[in-house]
Structure formats: C-alpha cells, structure tokens
Design a protein around this motif. Structure first.
Motif, mmCIF file in Angstrom:
data_model
loop_
_atom_site.group_PDB
_atom_site.id
_atom_site.type_symbol
_atom_site.label_atom_id
_atom_site.label_comp_id
_atom_site.label_asym_id
_atom_site.label_seq_id
_atom_site.Cartn_x
_atom_site.Cartn_y
_atom_site.Cartn_z
ATOM 1 N N ASN A 46 0.842 -1.184 0.000
ATOM 2 C CA ASN A 46 0.000 0.000 0.000
ATOM 3 C C ASN A 46 0.879 1.238 0.000
ATOM 4 O O ASN A 46 2.079 1.159 0.286
ATOM 5 C CB ASN A 46 -0.953 0.003 1.210
ATOM 6 N N ASP A 47 0.284 2.378 -0.334
ATOM 7 C CA ASP A 47 1.029 3.635 -0.303
ATOM 8 C C ASP A 47 0.431 4.603 0.718
ATOM 9 O O ASP A 47 0.545 5.820 0.579
ATOM 10 C CB ASP A 47 1.096 4.275 -1.693
ATOM 11 N N PHE A 48 -0.207 4.045 1.764
ATOM 12 C CA PHE A 48 -0.752 4.858 2.845
ATOM 13 C C PHE A 48 0.355 5.282 3.812
ATOM 14 O O PHE A 48 1.457 4.722 3.821
ATOM 15 C CB PHE A 48 -1.795 4.061 3.631
ATOM 16 N N ALA A 49 0.009 6.247 4.652
ATOM 17 C CA ALA A 49 0.887 6.560 5.784
ATOM 18 C C ALA A 49 0.968 5.314 6.660
ATOM 19 O O ALA A 49 0.025 4.507 6.691
ATOM 20 C CB ALA A 49 0.325 7.745 6.577
ATOM 21 N N PRO A 50 2.083 5.106 7.366
ATOM 22 C CA PRO A 50 2.283 3.874 8.137
ATOM 23 C C PRO A 50 1.137 3.531 9.089
ATOM 24 O O PRO A 50 0.800 2.352 9.250
ATOM 25 C CB PRO A 50 3.577 4.141 8.904
ATOM 26 N N GLU A 51 0.507 4.553 9.688
ATOM 27 C CA GLU A 51 -0.546 4.277 10.665
ATOM 28 C C GLU A 51 -1.709 3.516 10.039
ATOM 29 O O GLU A 51 -2.255 2.581 10.628
ATOM 30 C CB GLU A 51 -1.051 5.583 11.293
ATOM 31 N N TRP A 52 -2.110 3.933 8.830
ATOM 32 C CA TRP A 52 -3.237 3.246 8.184
ATOM 33 C C TRP A 52 -2.755 2.028 7.392
ATOM 34 O O TRP A 52 -3.452 1.023 7.280
ATOM 35 C CB TRP A 52 -4.007 4.186 7.269
#
Length: 236
Positions: A46-52
């Motif tokens: 994924n290319d989300f921020a680490p939290e999500w």
C-alpha cells in the motif's frame, strides 16, 4: 503487466489510482495453504501513511482477517463496491455493512473519507482485494463510474503480482468458443450482439461466458475479460 519489480508495480498502482481521482491504493491477498511450500501465504502492499497501512499488514493474522469487513465482503462473493465515512456502502450484505462502520470511522480519523473496494478472484486464492481511497468526501454515485475500469485493473495487477512472486499460476484451458465470446465481450458487445456475430442463441453466448468465468475462477463477464486479457488468452 510489464512491471519487473514489486516497487514498480506499487508505483503503477499509485499512478492508476491518481488518474481515477483517488489519493491512495492498497492490495492484499491470502493464498490457500500449500503444505511444505515454505512460501508466505499473505502478501500486501500500500502507499498509505504507516498508521493506516498497518491495517493491511495485520490481515496476515487470520484472527484479525476473519473479523475484517473488507475480507468478509470478499469471502461473501460480493461485487466491487463504493463507500464513504458516512457509513454508506454500495453493494454488500447488511451485516457486513454494519460491521464496516467501525473501520470507516477509523479511516475518517486518518483523513480517508471515500473509496472503493474491489474483490479479486483467481485460482489459488483464499481471498484478495484492492482498495482505492480519497480524502475528498464523495457521494457513492460519484464513485460508481470508476468501478469497471478499476475492477479490470485489479485483476491485471493480481496476475502481475502472481508472476513477480512466483505463484506459478496456471493458464486455464478455454475452448475456442469461450475465447471468442470473451473477445467480443471485452470490446463491449452485448450478449445479443454476440449472438448475431457468432450465429448462436443469446442463451448459448451466456452459457459460454459462464463457463469461461468458471474456468478462470472469477465471477461475471467483466472480471473474466480482465483475467483472460491479463493471462494473454485474448487480445481485445
């Protein structure tokens, strides 16, 4: 299909996501167990921020995946669907839609307000899906037009992922008539139009489409066309 590395494939997914008006994308797949294979059964990016992004990584734990609305949606055989943080989910079972409320609220807290979830069907999979999200709150009607092309893309991406990961996916043995109807379906012909072109009944066309989808281990003509194209069985 030309991607040669996982990083390149992730980049392509981000580009396609952006062209369709989404900010982020993710892919997750649980393979059926292969005793003695020594290979991991879960794969995601994924290319989300680490939290999500972490919400995809933890699906490697079956105890978590078995309670996750995204996974349950796919396992229930539901189609691609749109959703938003208002708790609205376009196409799913009522129980799954209610369960999705928690993850949608959590997504909103991370700035993710709308998106689509695309189930991926293929041989050797226990479950798989892609998600495309945006930080713009959109009505479901604004998201629905993106479903066909992103469903097609997700099927192609999975084939590329299987090739890069060495999952040894076998090409199904389709009949010439099944290949023919898939070709015409891929270029946008209806069952009635295909019946006129091929010279058989509309019922026979639909039978061949059903058989092709069954052999390709997908549901629906759109997914069958995408998978057949990705495997090089048809060239629309």
């Amino acid at each position: 299909m030309a991607a040669t590395t996982l990083g390149e494939l992730t980049g392509i997914a981000s580009q396609v996501s952006g062209r369709h008006g989404f900010n982020h994308s993710a892919y997750a797949a649980r393979l059926r167990s292969r005793p003695g294979s020594g290979r991991p059964n879960y794969h995601s990016f994924n290319d989300f921020a680490p939290e999500w992004g972490r919400t995809y990584e933890v699906l490697d734990d079956d105890r978590i995946a078995d309670r996750d609305a995204r996974v349950l949606h796919v396992r229930a055989g539901m189609p691609s669907t749109a959703w938003n943080v208002d708790g609205r989910v376009g196409f799913t079972e009522r129980m799954i839609g209610q369960l999705a409320g928690g993850i949608l609220r959590s997504a909103g807290e991370h700035g993710i307000t709308s998106g689509i979830t695309v189930p991926v069907g293929a041989p050797g999979l226990s479950w798989s899906f892609m998600t495309f999200t945006t930080d713009a709150t959109k009505d479901l009607r604004d998201l629905l037009p993106t479903l066909p092309s992103l469903t097609y893309f997700a099927s192609c991406l999975h084939v590329a992922m299987a090739r890069l990961q060495g999952w040894d996916e076998k090409r199904p043995d389709l009949s010439q008539r099944e290949i023919e109807v898939l070709h015409w379906a891929a270029v946008g012909k209806s069952s009635w139009e295909m019946s006129m072109i091929i010279g058989v009944s509309e019922r026979t066309v639909n039978f061949h489409l059903y058989q092709a989808a069954r052999k390709l281990d997908v549901k629906g003509r759109r997914a069958a066309c995408a998978r057949a194209t990705a495997l090089g069985l048809i060239h629309p």
